[in-house]
Enzyme design. Structure first.
Site, PDB file in Angstrom:
ATOM      1  N   GLY A   1      27.419  -7.825  17.939  1.00  0.00           N
ATOM      2  CA  GLY A   1      28.462  -7.527  18.929  1.00  0.00           C
ATOM      3  C   GLY A   1      28.572  -6.045  19.210  1.00  0.00           C
ATOM      4  CE1 TYR A   2      33.022  -1.398  22.628  1.00  0.00           C
ATOM      5  CE2 TYR A   2      30.738  -0.691  22.824  1.00  0.00           C
ATOM      6  CZ  TYR A   2      32.102  -0.430  22.957  1.00  0.00           C
ATOM      7  OH  TYR A   2      32.519   0.798  23.402  1.00  0.00           O
TER       8      TYR A   2
ATOM      9  CG  ASN B   1      38.714 -10.468  29.579  1.00  0.00           C
ATOM     10  OD1 ASN B   1      39.232 -11.168  30.433  1.00  0.00           O
ATOM     11  ND2 ASN B   1      37.822 -10.943  28.717  1.00  0.00           N
ATOM     12  CG  ASN B   2      38.483  -5.176  27.021  1.00  0.00           C
ATOM     13  OD1 ASN B   2      37.673  -5.686  26.282  1.00  0.00           O
ATOM     14  ND2 ASN B   2      39.792  -5.400  26.914  1.00  0.00           N
TER      15      ASN B   2
ATOM     16  CE1 TYR C   1      42.940  -9.309  19.964  1.00  0.00           C
ATOM     17  CE2 TYR C   1      41.149 -10.721  19.243  1.00  0.00           C
ATOM     18  CZ  TYR C   1      41.755  -9.476  19.295  1.00  0.00           C
ATOM     19  OH  TYR C   1      41.186  -8.412  18.662  1.00  0.00           O
TER      20      TYR C   1
ATOM     21  CB  SER D   1      43.499  -5.749  17.043  1.00  0.00           C
ATOM     22  OG  SER D   1      43.957  -5.361  18.322  1.00  0.00           O
ATOM     23  CB  ALA D   2      46.637  -1.402  18.154  1.00  0.00           C
ATOM     24  CB  THR D   3      46.756  -6.867  19.542  1.00  0.00           C
ATOM     25  OG1 THR D   3      47.416  -7.619  20.559  1.00  0.00           O
ATOM     26  CG2 THR D   3      46.211  -7.784  18.485  1.00  0.00           C
TER      27      THR D   3
ATOM     28  NE  ARG E   1      45.506  -7.253  31.420  1.00  0.00           N
ATOM     29  CZ  ARG E   1      44.431  -6.704  30.824  1.00  0.00           C
ATOM     30  NH1 ARG E   1      43.212  -7.116  31.116  1.00  0.00           N
ATOM     31  NH2 ARG E   1      44.589  -5.730  29.957  1.00  0.00           N
TER      32      ARG E   1
ATOM     33  CE  LYS F   1      40.662  -9.636  15.486  1.00  0.00           C
ATOM     34  NZ  LYS F   1      39.478  -9.550  14.614  1.00  0.00           N
TER      35      LYS F   1
ATOM     36  N   GLY G   1      51.714  -9.810  30.181  1.00  0.00           N
ATOM     37  CA  GLY G   1      51.456  -9.601  28.760  1.00  0.00           C
ATOM     38  C   GLY G   1      51.053  -8.182  28.413  1.00  0.00           C
TER      39      GLY G   1
HETATM   40  C1  WQD Z   1      43.568  -1.276  29.064  1.00  0.00           C
HETATM   41  C2  WQD Z   1      44.416  -0.793  30.236  1.00  0.00           C
HETATM   42  C3  WQD Z   1      45.302  -2.577  31.584  1.00  0.00           C
HETATM   43  C4  WQD Z   1      41.371  -3.892  33.111  1.00  0.00           C
HETATM   44  C5  WQD Z   1      42.862  -5.528  24.762  1.00  0.00           C
HETATM   45  C6  WQD Z   1      43.265  -6.373  23.596  1.00  0.00           C
HETATM   46  C7  WQD Z   1      43.015  -5.586  22.328  1.00  0.00           C
HETATM   47  C8  WQD Z   1      41.572  -5.179  22.287  1.00  0.00           C
HETATM   48  C9  WQD Z   1      41.216  -4.327  23.497  1.00  0.00           C
HETATM   49  C10 WQD Z   1      40.171  -6.714  21.117  1.00  0.00           C
HETATM   50  C11 WQD Z   1      45.682  -1.625  30.448  1.00  0.00           C
HETATM   51  C12 WQD Z   1      44.325  -1.719  32.388  1.00  0.00           C
HETATM   52  C13 WQD Z   1      42.369  -3.220  32.422  1.00  0.00           C
HETATM   53  C14 WQD Z   1      41.309  -3.810  34.530  1.00  0.00           C
HETATM   54  C15 WQD Z   1      43.228  -2.381  34.523  1.00  0.00           C
HETATM   55  N1  WQD Z   1      40.734  -6.317  22.261  1.00  0.00           N
HETATM   56  N2  WQD Z   1      43.285  -2.474  33.123  1.00  0.00           N
HETATM   57  N3  WQD Z   1      42.241  -3.051  35.184  1.00  0.00           N
HETATM   58  O1  WQD Z   1      44.761  -4.804  27.068  1.00  0.00           O
HETATM   59  O2  WQD Z   1      44.913  -2.531  25.891  1.00  0.00           O
HETATM   60  O3  WQD Z   1      43.665  -4.376  24.806  1.00  0.00           O
HETATM   61  O4  WQD Z   1      41.498  -5.135  24.661  1.00  0.00           O
HETATM   62  O5  WQD Z   1      40.262  -6.230  20.030  1.00  0.00           O
HETATM   63  O6  WQD Z   1      43.333  -6.385  21.227  1.00  0.00           O
HETATM   64  O7  WQD Z   1      44.648  -6.640  23.687  1.00  0.00           O
HETATM   65  O8  WQD Z   1      42.721  -3.299  26.840  1.00  0.00           O
HETATM   66  O9  WQD Z   1      40.949  -2.607  28.412  1.00  0.00           O
HETATM   67  O10 WQD Z   1      42.157  -4.828  28.811  1.00  0.00           O
HETATM   68  O11 WQD Z   1      43.355  -2.678  29.243  1.00  0.00           O
HETATM   69  O12 WQD Z   1      44.068  -1.717  35.148  1.00  0.00           O
HETATM   70  O13 WQD Z   1      40.405  -4.396  35.214  1.00  0.00           O
HETATM   71  O14 WQD Z   1      43.661  -0.903  31.432  1.00  0.00           O
HETATM   72  O15 WQD Z   1      46.411  -2.954  32.377  1.00  0.00           O
HETATM   73  O16 WQD Z   1      46.718  -0.764  30.900  1.00  0.00           O
HETATM   74  P1  WQD Z   1      44.144  -3.751  26.220  1.00  0.00           P
HETATM   75  P2  WQD Z   1      42.226  -3.408  28.350  1.00  0.00           P
END
Ligand code: WQD
Length: 337
Positions: free
Chosen positions: A11-12, A198-199, A149, A125-127, A292, A153, A294
């Site tokens: 993985g990454y 997603n990120n 998720y 995770s900080a989550t 988004r 954790k 959550g």
């Molecule tokens: C970062 C910021 C979004 C995508 C998640 C999990 C965390 C960890 C990392 C696994 C936020 C904004 C994002 C986009 C945007 N995962 N954004 N447009 O949500 O902080 O953390 O991923 O370990 O546990 O919760 O990371 O990169 O999704 O979002 O504006 O297309 O970028 O709103 O402010 P997040 P993220």
């Protein structure tokens, strides 16, 4: 030579930690089922590490396969990365997430126990901090989970606290990651999410390389300097080196530790986009859209404890994170495909 088993090694974060551990003189056995990673990573690691990677294809939910791995290799410690990590997907598939993330952790610990291995680094995770009661988050901040998720954790952390309480021979590092981004400086390994990222950073790099038309910025009306979400982005190689420091702590001090791994700095979405444009020379078109569900407005780490107890701190800045992400994506427009 100390031998470390990495679950989720392709993985990454696992692949970058693999290189950091080898560079630090550890022997590594990688394990992965390729459910969310590519076998091509192993070829890249052979090229970068200068030796054929020692690898086992297996799921952490397969007890017999895990026993075979522990029988074949003299494992001294385990770093457990293997887990699904998409927040939205976790709501739609809770059983898959609990089976893999919680079941896989329990299965890995049971195999360790059967083979007398009781040194474990857990990818948390900080989550697990949930809604901020105060910022920056320090390790004493109350814990709660806001999504499936995050609960996998949080439950994983608590399972390991019960395990340590039942048998003090267990030495465990709970590592709470903030937002890892970037890639190894070679550009030969990096983040390669399946489907629509997603990120934030992988979405930005896919816009830059022409795979996506524009970035959707999720919310421009947060109570932050420019109205967009703020996070603590850290370079994945700094994060990888944090795992080396944590392992050394467990092996040398024989004590457990729970620690944040972050820079201590908050960065907004638009600040990251601007830094990426500077680093890549590519414009990143974006549209500000609805928040988004959550998402938290802002959070970042108090990194004091890792510095004091692990002697670790981040060394690479946002420009390096962006430059290294771009080098990876521009050299691998389709990722590992
Ligand atoms: C970062 C910021 C979004 C995508 C998640 C999990 C965390 C960890 C990392 C696994 C936020 C904004 C994002 C986009 C945007 N995962 N954004 N447009 O949500 O902080 O953390 O991923 O370990 O546990 O919760 O990371 O990169 O999704 O979002 O504006 O297309 O970028 O709103 O402010 P997040 P993220």
């Amino acid at each position: 030579m100390t031998t470390v088993l990495l679950t989720g090694a392709a993985g990454y974060i696992g692949s970058h930690t693999w290189l950091a551990l080898q560079a630090a003189g550890f022997s590594v056995v990688g394990l992965d089922d390729f459910s969310n990673s590519s076998p091509e990573v192993l070829e890249r690691l052979r090229e970068l590490g200068g030796r054929r990677p020692v690898f086992e294809r297996a799921s952490v939910t397969d007890a017999a396969a895990l026993d075979a791995v522990f029988a074949r290799h003299r494992i001294d410690a385990v770093v457990h990365f293997a887990a699904f990590k998409a927040v939205g997907e976790s709501a739609a598939q809770p059983l898959a997430y609990y089976a893999n993330n919680v079941g896989g952790l329990v299965g890995t610990c049971q195999a360790m126990q059967r083979h007398g291995v009781k040194t474990l680094v857990f990818s948390s995770s900080a989550t697990v901090y949930g809604e901020p009661k105060y910022l920056p988050y320090d390790e004493a901040h109350p814990l709660s989970a806001m999504n499936v998720y995050g609960r996998t954790k949080l439950f994983g952390e608590q399972i390991l606290r019960d395990l340590e309480a039942s048998d003090p021979a267990w030495k465990i590092a709970w590592l709470r990651y903030f937002n890892p981004v970037g890639a190894h400086e070679s550009g030969r390994i990096g983040e390669d999410p399946r489907g629509v990222p997603n990120n934030l950073m992988p979405y930005v790099t896919q816009v830059a390389v022409g795979r996506r038309e524009f970035l959707q910025v999720f919310g421009g009306d947060y109570d932050t300097p420019d109205g967009t979400g703020v996070r603590d982005y850290l370079h994945v190689m700094d994060l990888a080196e944090g795992h080396v420091a944590a392992l050394r702590y467990l092996l040398d001090h024989g004590a457990s530790i729970t620690t944040n791994l972050g820079t201590g700095q908050g960065t907004s979405v638009l600040q990251l986009v601007q830094a990426f444009e500077r680093a890549s020379g590519r414009p990143i078109p974006y549209r500000i859209v609805d928040r988004r569900p959550g998402d938290l407005p802002a959070f970042w780490a108090d990194p004091t404890l890792a510095r004091e107890r692990l002697g670790w701190r981040t060394r690479r800045d946002l420009d390096a994170m962006c430059a290294d992400s771009w080098r990876w994506q521009s050299a691998n427009p389709q990722g590992y495909a």
